[in-house]
Write an enzyme that holds these catalytic residues in place. Structure first.
Site: not given
Ligand SMILES: NC(=O)c1ccc[n+]([C@@H]2O[C@H](COP(=O)([O-])OP(=O)(O)OC[C@H]3O[C@@H](n4cnc5c(N)ncnc54)[C@H](O)[C@@H]3O)[C@@H](O)[C@H]2O)c1
Ligand SMILES: [Zn+2]
Length: 364
Positions: A172, A255, A258, A272
């Site tokens: 990212d 993005h 993506h 992501h």
């Molecule tokens: N708002 C923004 O500016 C922004 C920027 C980038 C990405 N996003 C969004 O973020 C999302 C992706 O986030 P992601 O990649 O973190 O995935 P996610 O939030 O879908 O999943 C994270 C996973 O990690 C697990 N997890 C968390 N902490 C853990 C730990 N310490 N040990 C074991 N497992 C753990 C959780 O149970 C979950 O299954 C997408 O929806 C994307 O669009 C938003």
């Molecule tokens: Zn991102």
């Protein structure tokens, strides 16, 4: 000259065991806290977080996040917040839990704390929530007026989380400078609707150089659950530098591509950051970067265990129609791909994906 805007969260705390200091840092923000996290994350850290908040005199309710940042889940969480008459919400976990807490907070006057337990995205510091359907397809970005009052990230927690998610955060953050730079060169606006600042451009660039300087060692350390200074550097790059860099620096093709990729069910297993990595390589091809340059970036991605081919994100042998679906979505009118310094059509995107995949395959 037009207006420039830079915005950021009010506070950022990073370090070993800082999760136990949550109460101290959150105490000035309110009295009653809802902590939103999925079942796994509540099992891992719910007690520590509750203890820390209660020790600081706060009332705590732990609420289970159901997994998708959809409109329905956001409304449910906002109702929970209202039922508790809470004035602080903590989004704990990955990007989706944090985004859901952020969106739910908009229904309240209260404060938002981001508590990432993985360094998987640059979501924690931002004012953006990415909204999906219940089935996980990208719908839209919501950009809010307010940022988190506090972002707190415990590097020991991050190092013991799955390495794949840490790699995703690198993916990212790897996009951030390329996108900010493209947007800057074309004079495009950021999500704040204005020109970027020199500050944000330098922050985005520092995210990139930090990853290049420390990325490999950091991944190797996290594979062994170790916190080294390289891990601290990359956590900062993935979270703070990339977060400030994308928001105040600008987004572009990576993005948008993506977002296009999320249209295909087959890519839903890829994180992501993994899909963004493919978006970044396609952006570089789209911009006509020299072979050696794209190979170098792809080589780095490969060295830290990120995908460089379509097959690695679930698209083994994508049909022309599938790639056209991705390309059409990436080029939707409101997409940030139009921040590129060159005009971009769906055909360009489709062929850039093919070209990037071919470069990625050289590394196999
Ligand atoms: N708002 C923004 O500016 C922004 C920027 C980038 C990405 N996003 C969004 O973020 C999302 C992706 O986030 P992601 O990649 O973190 O995935 P996610 O939030 O879908 O999943 C994270 C996973 O990690 C697990 N997890 C968390 N902490 C853990 C730990 N310490 N040990 C074991 N497992 C753990 C959780 O149970 C979950 O299954 C997408 O929806 C994307 O669009 C938003
Ligand atoms: Zn991102």
């Amino acid at each position: 000259m037009t207006t420039q805007i830079f915005r950021s969260p009010a506070g950022y705390v990073q370090g070993r065991n800082v999760i136990d200091d949550l109460g101290t840092h959150a105490e000035p923000l309110g009295e009653t806290v809802v902590v939103l996290a999925d079942e796994l994350v509540l099992d891992l850290f719910g007690d520590r977080v509750r203890d820390s908040l209660e020790a600081a005199g706060l009332e705590v309710a732990l609420e289970e996040f159901r997994g998708e940042c959809s409109e329905r889940e956001i409304e449910r969480v906002a109702d929970v917040h209202a039922d508790h008459d809470a004035d602080v919400i903590v989004g704990m976990g990955g990007g989706k839990a944090i985004d859901t807490a952020r969106a739910a907070r908009e229904h309240t006057d209260g404060a938002l704390v981001s508590l990432p337990t993985v360094a998987s995205t640059d979501a924690p510091t931002s004012s953006v929530a990415v909204i999906y359907t219940e089935a996980g397809e990208f719908v839209e970005f919501h950009v809010y007026e307010r940022h988190p009052e506090l972002v707190l990230i415990d590097t020991e927690v991050i190092a013991s989380a799955p390495t794949r998610l840490f790699r995703g955060g690198i993916g990212d953050a790897l996009a951030t400078w390329f996108e900010a730079d493209a947007a800057y060169r074309s004079g495009a606006t950021t999500i704040f609707g204005t020109r970027s600042t020199r500050t944000a451009q330098e922050i985005a660039k520092l995210a990139y150089t930090t990853l290049r300087d420390h990325g490999r060692s950091a991944v190797e350390a996290v594979e062994r659950d170790a916190v080294t200074e390289s891990v601290e550097a990359v956590v900062e790059a993935n979270t703070l530098l990339s977060g400030l860099g994308f928001e105040s620096g600008g987004l572009a093709a990576a993005h948008a591509i993506h977002n296009g990729l999320t249209q295909l069910e087959a890519t839903h297993e890829a994180t992501h950051g993994e899909k963004v990595t493919i978006g970044t390589l396609a952006q570089l091809v789209l911009e006509g970067r020299e072979d050696a340059f794209v190979e170098d970036v792809a080589g780095f991605a490969n060295a830290v265990g990120l995908p460089t081919t379509l097959a690695e994100i679930g698209l083994e042998d994508p049909s022309t129609e599938d790639l056209a679906v991705v390309a059409e979505a990436a080029c939707a009118e409101e997409e940030t791909i139009h921040n590129e310094p060159v005009p971009v059509t769906p055909d360009d995107v489709r062929d850039s994906l093919v070209g990037a995949d071919a470069i990625g395959r050289r590394l196999e």
